[in-house]
Design an enzyme around this catalytic site. Structure first.
Site: not given
Length: 766
Positions: A319, A355, A414, A437, A599
């Site tokens: 990220w 993600c 997400h 997840d 984000y």
């Protein structure tokens, strides 16, 4: 697959009623039989009076047999082989267009291996050395999976031959016999371990036993079975099975709740090499093969293996904005390249993912293994770091954010997954869709993983039910609590937003490319009594169970976007609406602060701050325009081009605190794809890819990544620099390999501009 003769003194593979025997073959000299007639007499006498002879007798001897024996003397080893039974060849009937693959819904997988689903019968044929006689001959199949197969662990399966098949067990039945060839119908256990099985076939008769040697080309791959009512992943709607198991493309959603973007993703679960890659990922886990029959276990382990921080899984997350040495997360358009690269390079994590990439790969792997799965996007997705089940925002005495305390965050969006399965490990009624997840956010029992968490449990606030239900509940239904620091260093609660997180939870619709809102599956309607009960139920299991104030609110503030919202390269314009709900005048001072944001909700830096004075007449609704000039953000943007506007203030007359946060993104252009020529299998065609630079500056080092299942493998097209507001057109040539509706997907890879992509629907003729 040739058989080998085994001594029948072995106990291995014996069944009830088969005696332990030893065949001895003597030559003519040892037997003392000097002529053919004498040998015939010896053989006849051995059958009539076995107690006087060293060899065991055959069963069910009739007069014709005896007559033939008198005229067909024993001819050494050749005669013995005629009496023994062996397997000459095995045909698994595994052609992808054959009955097995069609009935098991595995005909879309590449190659001609036998790929089947558990709990369902399949056919195979055996060529034997002589006709099979069920009165004296025995047969069983032997399946082994994993490094140390064991019957007690269900990784070594002995499949007996029976007269009639019964459900929920491994059995085989002869359904057709033609001379030396027999056809078997084999039934599997709906709880069978999934994975690759090694097959051998053992046959025996009173004169001996023979077993085939393992042939890797005859391996059997077992998958979960959503078509079998006894399988935990059973799904009763055929259209949903087509979507969530068999569809190899999909849509992923991103952006903000007011500016929802969509991109096509190639899951490619049937593509060449992907099934092997998914089994390789499963083999890389620490899960024992015996646990692979449990869908809950498999999903939980895979949610850890798709990421890489603690187990060298499939994807390395990044990220930072610096993607040197790898591929930018926004440049991927599918899972195929990622999974093949991971398996071909010996399990080295592929760089890089965020993600939606983790989710896309998870969908591929679970669908490939037979578990119904979909990618899901939650807008305004909370990240609770202290298990409070709230999202906390801290201000100092002057209503300035205290950044080092604001560890909780709200991501613009997400992306995670829902998978479908029963939950025999939980109370009744908790099965169905489960959230899982693979993005590494928080650890669960020492590993970066999350779920499966029942959507029913999340919706009702039953956060005590495993796995990781509190974390997912907070993502979709936590209240946002604002705190202000007192002069003595303590904090007091000044405001609660009860509808701040969990908006427009989205997934691709069944049977179309439309977006479907599934928020109602995750929580009751905002503000309803059921929703408040769920929140209060959940909060009792968090670290801050008593959080709700009852102070009166008569002034509200909100932020609105016009149309599709601001566009990249231009000034961003938003509207602030302040409403006085009282019959008295009100005044307030609003502090506005806008920051560039990843984000994930992490702020990079503030780009503009100002104060706004507001005077309100009784019951007045006041609208104010708010503008962020392009020059303020042009050199500050990060991936997703997202910003966060924070408004805070206090009503002068009542001391009511006003506070709200709104995230928005700067919309980027799409890649326009225009097919050129007729789309026919084996015939070259083209596609024009058209892109217009929206920025008043040159884009450096632009690359297009193009792919399409059945059309084109992943291919990079180097475009180079693209001038300010310039348009570039590239024509890509390719040869379709599969007929039917196909999708050609392209994504732009450029450090200065992300989330630019496009898709073209192409119908390929056979």
């Amino acid at each position: 697959m040739q058989g080998e003769l085994l001594p029948v003194s072995s106990d291995l593979g014996r069944f009830h009623g088969v005696p332990r025997t030893m065949v001895e073959v003597t030559n003519q000299k040892e037997a003392g039989c000097k002529s053919k007639g004498q040998r015939g007499c010896c053989r006849w006498f051995q059958k009539i009076c076995p107690c006087c002879c060293r060899q065991k007798s055959l069963h069910d001897i009739n007069e014709t047999d005896l007559s033939e024996d008198l005229h067909q003397p024993l001819n050494g080893d050749n005669e013995l082989k005629e009496l023994l039974l062996s397997v000459c060849s095995v045909d698994l009937l595994s052609n992808k267009t054959g009955q097995n693959r069609l009935e098991h819904h595995t005909d879309l997988y590449h190659g001609n291996e036998l790929i089947i689903r558990r709990g369902q019968t399949f056919l195979m044929e055996l060529d034997l050395s002589r006709p099979f006689n069920s009165k004296i001959d025995k047969l069983h199949l032997d399946l082994r999976t994993g490094p140390r197969p064991a019957v007690s662990k269900n990784t070594h399966v002995l499949i007996p031959l029976v007269e009639e098949l019964q459900d929920e067990r491994w059995e085989a039945k002869i359904v057709e016999q033609n001379s030396n060839r027999i056809k078997l119908s084999v039934n599997s256990d709906p709880k069978a371990v999934i994975g690759r099985y090694k097959l051998t076939v053992t046959v025996s008769c009173p004169n001996g036993k023979a077993a085939t040697t393992h042939d890797p080309s005859k391996d059997i791959i077992m998958l979960f079975n959503p078509w079998c009512e006894d399988d935990t992943v059973y799904m009763d709607d055929e259209e949903e099975r087509k979507e969530y198991v068999l569809n190899d493309t999909g849509r992923l959603y991103y952006g903000t709740e007011k500016q929802i973007g969509a991109r096509t993703w190639n899951y490619g679960q049937f593509h060449e090499g992907i099934l092997d890659a998914c089994l390789y990922v499963l083999d890389k886990t620490e899960m024992l093969p015996s646990a692979r029959g449990d869908s809950v276990n498999v999903v939980r382990v895979l949610s850890a293996m798709i990421n890489s921080p603690d187990d060298s899984g499939v994807l390395a997350g990044n990220w930072s904005g610096n993607y040197a040495g790898g591929v930018s997360p926004t440049a991927w358009s599918g899972s195929v390249d990622i999974l093949k690269k991971y398996s071909q390079e010996g399990g080295m994590p592929v760089k890089y993912g965020q993600c939606w990439v983790f989710s896309g790969v998870t969908t591929t792997v679970l669908r490939c293994l037979g578990i119904p799965c979909r990618s899901v996007t939650n807008f305004q997705s909370a990240h609770d770091t202290d298990v409070s089940l709230t999202t906390d925002v801290y201000f100092d005495e002057n209503m300035e954010p205290i950044n080092h305390l604001n560890t909780d965050s709200v991501w613009n969006f997400h992306v995670w997954n829902d998978c479908w399965m029963a939950r025999p490990d939980l109370p009744p009624g908790i099965g169905g869709w489960q959230a899982v997840d693979s993005t590494p956010q928080e650890t669960s029992h020492g590993r970066f993983r999350c779920g499966p968490a029942s959507l029913t449990a999340i919706r009702t606030g039953q956060v005590y039910l495993k796995y990781d239900t509190p974390f997912v509940f907070a993502e979709v239904n936590s209240d946002k609590i604002y705190w202000q620091k007192n002069r003595d260093g303590t904090f007091r609660q000044i405001h609660i937003e009860k509808k701040a997180v969990g908006h427009y939870i989205s997934t691709k619709a069944v049977g179309s490319d439309e977006r479907t809102d599934i928020t109602h599956l995750y929580k009751h309607a905002e503000g309803s009594e059921e929703e408040r009960i769920a929140v209060e139920t959940a909060s009792r299991y968090g670290s801050k169970p008593d959080m709700y104030s009852t102070s009166k609110v008569d002034v509200t503030v909100e932020v609105n976007l016009e149309g599709e919202g601001p566009r990249m390269g231009a000034d961003a314009q938003l509207t602030i609406v302040v409403t006085n709900l009282s019959s008295q005048p009100r005044s307030a001072t609003l502090h506005s602060q806008v920051a560039v944001m990843y984000y994930t909700g992490v702020l990079k830096g503030t780009v503009k701050k100002e104060k706004l004075s507001v005077e309100l007449m009784p019951n007045e609704v006041k609208t104010m325009e708010w503008v962020l000039p392009y020059q303020c953000y042009q050199d500050q943007l990060v991936d997703q081009a997202a910003l966060m506007l924070t408004l805070s203030g206090r009503v002068t007359e009542t001391q009511q605190v006003l506070a709200t946060q709104t995230s928005f993104r700067l919309r980027t252009p799409d890649l326009k794809i225009e097919p050129v020529g007729e789309a026919v299998v084996g015939k070259e065609m083209g596609a024009k890819i058209i892109f217009t630079n929206p920025l008043p500056r040159t884009l450096k080092g632009v690359v297009f990544r193009v792919e399409g299942l059945g059309l084109q493998k992943v291919h990079e097209v180097v475009v180079g620099d693209v001038g300010s507001h310039s348009t570039v057109t590239v024509t890509e040539q390719f040869i379709p390999t599969q007929a039917g509706p196909r999708k050609l997907v392209a994504a732009l890879d450029c450090k200065q501009l992300t989330q630019v992509h496009g898709v073209a629907d192409i119908v390929v003729k056979d």
